[in-house]
Every structure is written in structure tokens, then in C-alpha cells.
Design a protein around this motif. Sequence first.
Motif, mmCIF file in Angstrom:
data_model
loop_
_atom_site.group_PDB
_atom_site.id
_atom_site.type_symbol
_atom_site.label_atom_id
_atom_site.label_comp_id
_atom_site.label_asym_id
_atom_site.label_seq_id
_atom_site.Cartn_x
_atom_site.Cartn_y
_atom_site.Cartn_z
ATOM 1 N N GLU A 54 64.883 -2.810 -55.182
ATOM 2 C CA GLU A 54 65.663 -1.759 -55.832
ATOM 3 C C GLU A 54 65.039 -0.372 -55.652
ATOM 4 N N LEU A 55 63.730 -0.326 -55.892
ATOM 5 C CA LEU A 55 63.048 0.976 -55.859
ATOM 6 C C LEU A 55 63.206 1.703 -54.530
ATOM 7 N N ALA A 56 63.143 0.953 -53.438
ATOM 8 C CA ALA A 56 63.215 1.586 -52.118
ATOM 9 C C ALA A 56 64.521 2.373 -51.969
ATOM 10 N N TYR A 57 65.602 1.830 -52.539
ATOM 11 C CA TYR A 57 66.907 2.515 -52.418
ATOM 12 C C TYR A 57 66.907 3.805 -53.223
ATOM 13 N N TYR A 58 66.335 3.739 -54.430
ATOM 14 C CA TYR A 58 66.237 4.946 -55.254
ATOM 15 C C TYR A 58 65.450 6.016 -54.496
ATOM 16 N N CYS A 59 64.328 5.598 -53.920
ATOM 17 C CA CYS A 59 63.445 6.563 -53.247
ATOM 18 C C CYS A 59 64.136 7.190 -52.032
ATOM 19 N N MET A 60 64.859 6.377 -51.272
ATOM 20 C CA MET A 60 65.535 6.937 -50.097
ATOM 21 C C MET A 60 66.655 7.884 -50.530
ATOM 22 N N ALA A 61 67.406 7.484 -51.545
ATOM 23 C CA ALA A 61 68.532 8.317 -51.999
ATOM 24 C C ALA A 61 68.051 9.663 -52.535
ATOM 25 N N GLU A 62 66.882 9.683 -53.174
ATOM 26 C CA GLU A 62 66.375 10.918 -53.809
ATOM 27 C C GLU A 62 65.313 11.621 -52.962
ATOM 28 N N ASN A 63 65.051 11.091 -51.769
ATOM 29 C CA ASN A 63 64.001 11.632 -50.889
ATOM 30 C C ASN A 63 62.646 11.720 -51.604
ATOM 31 N N ILE A 64 62.308 10.646 -52.300
ATOM 32 C CA ILE A 64 61.013 10.546 -52.983
ATOM 33 C C ILE A 64 59.945 10.175 -51.938
ATOM 34 N N GLY A 65 58.820 10.865 -51.965
ATOM 35 C CA GLY A 65 57.720 10.526 -51.055
ATOM 36 C C GLY A 65 57.070 9.224 -51.514
ATOM 37 N N VAL A 66 57.001 8.253 -50.620
ATOM 38 C CA VAL A 66 56.452 6.947 -51.006
ATOM 39 C C VAL A 66 55.107 6.700 -50.325
ATOM 40 N N LEU A 67 54.075 6.500 -51.148
ATOM 41 C CA LEU A 67 52.762 6.106 -50.632
ATOM 42 C C LEU A 67 52.466 4.756 -51.259
ATOM 43 N N CYS A 68 52.472 3.689 -50.461
ATOM 44 C CA CYS A 68 52.357 2.372 -51.087
ATOM 45 C C CYS A 68 50.917 1.881 -51.079
ATOM 46 N N TYR A 69 50.605 1.052 -52.073
ATOM 47 C CA TYR A 69 49.229 0.559 -52.201
ATOM 48 C C TYR A 69 49.125 -0.940 -51.968
ATOM 49 N N SER A 70 47.866 -1.396 -51.856
ATOM 50 C CA SER A 70 47.551 -2.809 -51.533
ATOM 51 C C SER A 70 48.188 -3.212 -50.211
ATOM 52 N N THR A 71 48.163 -2.300 -49.268
ATOM 53 C CA THR A 71 48.763 -2.521 -47.953
ATOM 54 C C THR A 71 48.188 -3.770 -47.275
ATOM 55 N N LEU A 72 46.911 -4.050 -47.540
ATOM 56 C CA LEU A 72 46.267 -5.210 -46.899
ATOM 57 C C LEU A 72 46.094 -6.380 -47.871
ATOM 58 N N GLU A 73 46.803 -6.320 -49.014
ATOM 59 C CA GLU A 73 46.637 -7.364 -50.047
ATOM 60 C C GLU A 73 45.133 -7.615 -50.260
ATOM 61 N N CYS A 74 44.428 -6.499 -50.518
ATOM 62 C CA CYS A 74 42.983 -6.538 -50.760
ATOM 63 C C CYS A 74 42.215 -7.265 -49.659
ATOM 64 N N GLY A 75 42.633 -7.085 -48.439
ATOM 65 C CA GLY A 75 41.881 -7.623 -47.290
ATOM 66 C C GLY A 75 42.478 -8.903 -46.714
ATOM 67 N N LEU A 76 43.369 -9.564 -47.485
ATOM 68 C CA LEU A 76 43.944 -10.833 -46.998
ATOM 69 C C LEU A 76 44.675 -10.626 -45.673
ATOM 70 N N LEU A 77 45.362 -9.498 -45.551
ATOM 71 C CA LEU A 77 46.167 -9.235 -44.360
ATOM 72 C C LEU A 77 45.344 -8.746 -43.159
ATOM 73 N N THR A 78 44.035 -8.779 -43.294
ATOM 74 C CA THR A 78 43.210 -8.455 -42.116
ATOM 75 C C THR A 78 43.012 -9.685 -41.242
ATOM 76 N N GLY A 79 43.257 -10.874 -41.822
ATOM 77 C CA GLY A 79 43.063 -12.119 -41.071
ATOM 78 C C GLY A 79 41.628 -12.621 -41.093
ATOM 79 N N LYS A 80 40.782 -12.035 -41.966
ATOM 80 C CA LYS A 80 39.363 -12.436 -41.924
ATOM 81 C C LYS A 80 39.037 -13.598 -42.852
ATOM 82 N N PHE A 81 40.011 -14.081 -43.605
ATOM 83 C CA PHE A 81 39.719 -15.172 -44.544
ATOM 84 C C PHE A 81 40.256 -16.513 -44.038
ATOM 85 N N THR A 82 39.557 -17.602 -44.427
ATOM 86 C CA THR A 82 39.963 -18.945 -43.989
ATOM 87 C C THR A 82 40.694 -19.695 -45.100
#
Length: 312
Positions: free
Chosen positions: A192-220
Motif C-alpha cells: 500500500e505504502l509504495a502507491y501512496y509514495c508514488m502518487a505524492e512523490n514522496i522520497g523513499v529511502l528504504c532500510y534493512s536492504t540486506l536483511e541485516c546481512g542475510l542477503l549478502t549470501g555469507k550465511f549457511t
Amino acid sequence: MAEMIQLGRTDLNVSRICFGCWQMSANRFWPTVDEQKMQAAVREALELGVNFFDTADAYGDGHAEMLLGRMLEGVPRDRYILADKVYHHWLGEPGSKRVGDLSCDYILWECEQSLKRLNTDVIDLYQAHFYDVLTHPEETARAFEKLKKDGKIRYYGASNYNAEHMRAANRFGHFDTLQPRYNLLDRAFEEELAYYCMAENIGVLCYSTLECGLLTGKFTGDEKFDDVRGIMASFQGEQFQKNVQRVQRLGEIAESLGKSTTQLAIRGALEHPAVHCTIVGIKTPEQIREAAGAMGWALTREQYYDVRAAMA
Ligand SMILES: NC(=O)c1ccc[n+]([C@@H]2O[C@H](COP(=O)([O-])OP(=O)(O)OC[C@H]3O[C@@H](n4cnc5c(N)ncnc54)[C@H](OP(=O)(O)O)[C@@H]3O)[C@@H](O)[C@H]2O)c1
């Protein structure tokens, strides 16, 4: 040269990778911090053209702001853009019990403390860290507007607000940005939020982009953590195993593109049309170098949907 973008309806020209500073202060979330490596990472970021830094008064109870201020000492002020946050009101000294507070008096007072800790005259982007149910949004907006009028902040926005919070906030003020949680393993923002932000031209800076390192691929999937990952659902039991498998599939695509898993995870988030920047939590110069490598290229439509399918 870094990939730059105008942050929504603000005139802030920021790098699409934002340097996340939660990791900058030793506490129960990130028990070990190597300040020398962190300092080197900040300098490396500036060299790479990463000009956007995200911190909060709550990170290390003010310590992260102080460290960042110190690490940026001597750097011309127009070479970097500071995003900071307010919400957690310590009942005693910093570090004591804290409660949510976006009342006008508290915001005005706390902004002065943050300016001192950051060693600057102005915060470029001041964000409400969470929604405070006890304060009318008109009062919160009044505080931010006053800070803007007084030249203490340039823009203000919110973090962790839902779409209803944003609507209410913007009925009374000018919340120009949003900082939501968003990454390839957690796409709730898209609902839902993404639509609000696009409609209102809200600047979006998102966090936990790497899910605290999980998305780096370094964990087994066998690791045990003594930091914030020890309490995160995505790092527990079966969920952790499933996530590791998803990230392995992401890694295969990354390899075929000649990118690292980390870079593809960041790029996959950056490609969403509502997203202006991804905040990446950084501890070392190597980490910011790798993150910066997610800028300046794009996924084809086919690659983007392959990535989404791999994460299902
Ligand atoms: N508004 C909010 O409520 C909120 C909440 C959370 C975060 N944030 C902001 O968003 C930022 C980032 O989010 P996050 O803290 O959740 O973390 P994240 O960006 O999802 O992950 C950062 C972690 O990944 C690891 N990492 C980073 N680059 C790497 C690389 N190239 N190779 C291997 N590992 C790498 C590092 O951990 P290790 O080296 O320890 O493995 C680092 O601590 C924070 O710093 C903060 O500014 C905001």
C-alpha cells in the motif's frame, strides 16, 4: 561516480546508496564496533561519491550521532547530506528508559541536542522515527515546520509510518520522505505504502536492504548470533534455512550477471519505481565499496522478474 537522484519532492540530490549508521555504536544490537574501520568506511564512501548518511538519536543513545559528527569533521558541509531521526525520549540521561514522544516541545529540544552531537548547524532531513499515537499529527507537524522556518532542518519526513499515518501527517504538514523497511525478502512496503509514495512523490529511502546481512549470501543457516540477528525472525530455525536457500538462488543469478549477491540484492530493491535510495548498514570500507557497486547499472525486465521468482 555514484548514481544520484533527486529525493522525491525535495531538492536533495543524493546518492542512491545511503550509508546506514545504526551499526556505528556498540550496544546490544551491534555489540562490536571497530571505530577505525568505520571511520575509514565513511571516508571511502565520500571518495566513492556516496553523500547520504542516515543516523538517529536512538542509535547507541546519541553515540552514533556523535561519532558521525566526528568522522565528518573537516569535510565541507556541502559534500554530504545528513538524515537524522527523533522519537525516543529518554526519561533520564541518554541510555535510561525511553518512551515514544513526537510532542512539539520534545522535538524542538531534541533537535538542538542532535545538532550539537552531530556538530552541525542544520540537519538536511529530520525524520519521525516511529508514529507516536499520543501526539496529534498537527502538533508534530508544527514542531517540524518551526525547525524548518528557523533553518535547523531543511526537510522532514517519517519512518515506519503506514499509509494512514502518512495521510494524517501530510494533512497538517509536509512530510516529504518516508523510510520504510524493504528488501527482497520483505516486500510489505509494496502492498500500500509504495502507491501512496508514488502518487505524492514522496522520497523513499528504504532500510534493512540486506536483511541485516542475510542477503549478502555469507550465511549457511547454522550460525548463532549475539547481536540483533539473534532476535530477528528471519534468522531463526526453519525460516533461516528457507531464507538461505532463497539467497542461494539469488547468488546464482548474480553470478550469471557478473555481480555479487549483495549487489544484486541492493539493485533488486533499487529497481522498484517507488524507491529512491537504499540504506545499507556499513561497518568497513570493503562493505561500502561492494554496496557502491550496486549503482550505475540496471536489471532488464526479464532479470528483475527472475530475481522476484527466485525469492518466492
Ligand atoms: N528507521 C528504522 O527504524 C531503521 C531500522 C533499521 C535500520 N535502519 C537504517 O538502515 C540501515 C541499514 O539497515 P540494517 O541495519 O537493518 O542493515 P542491512 O543494511 O540490512 O545490513 C547491514 C549488515 O550487513 C552486513 N553487510 C553490509 N555490507 C556487507 C557486505 N558488502 N558484505 C558482507 N556483509 C555486509 C553488515 O553486518 P556484519 O558485517 O556484522 O555481518 C551490516 O551490519 C541502518 O544502519 C540504519 O541507518 C533504520
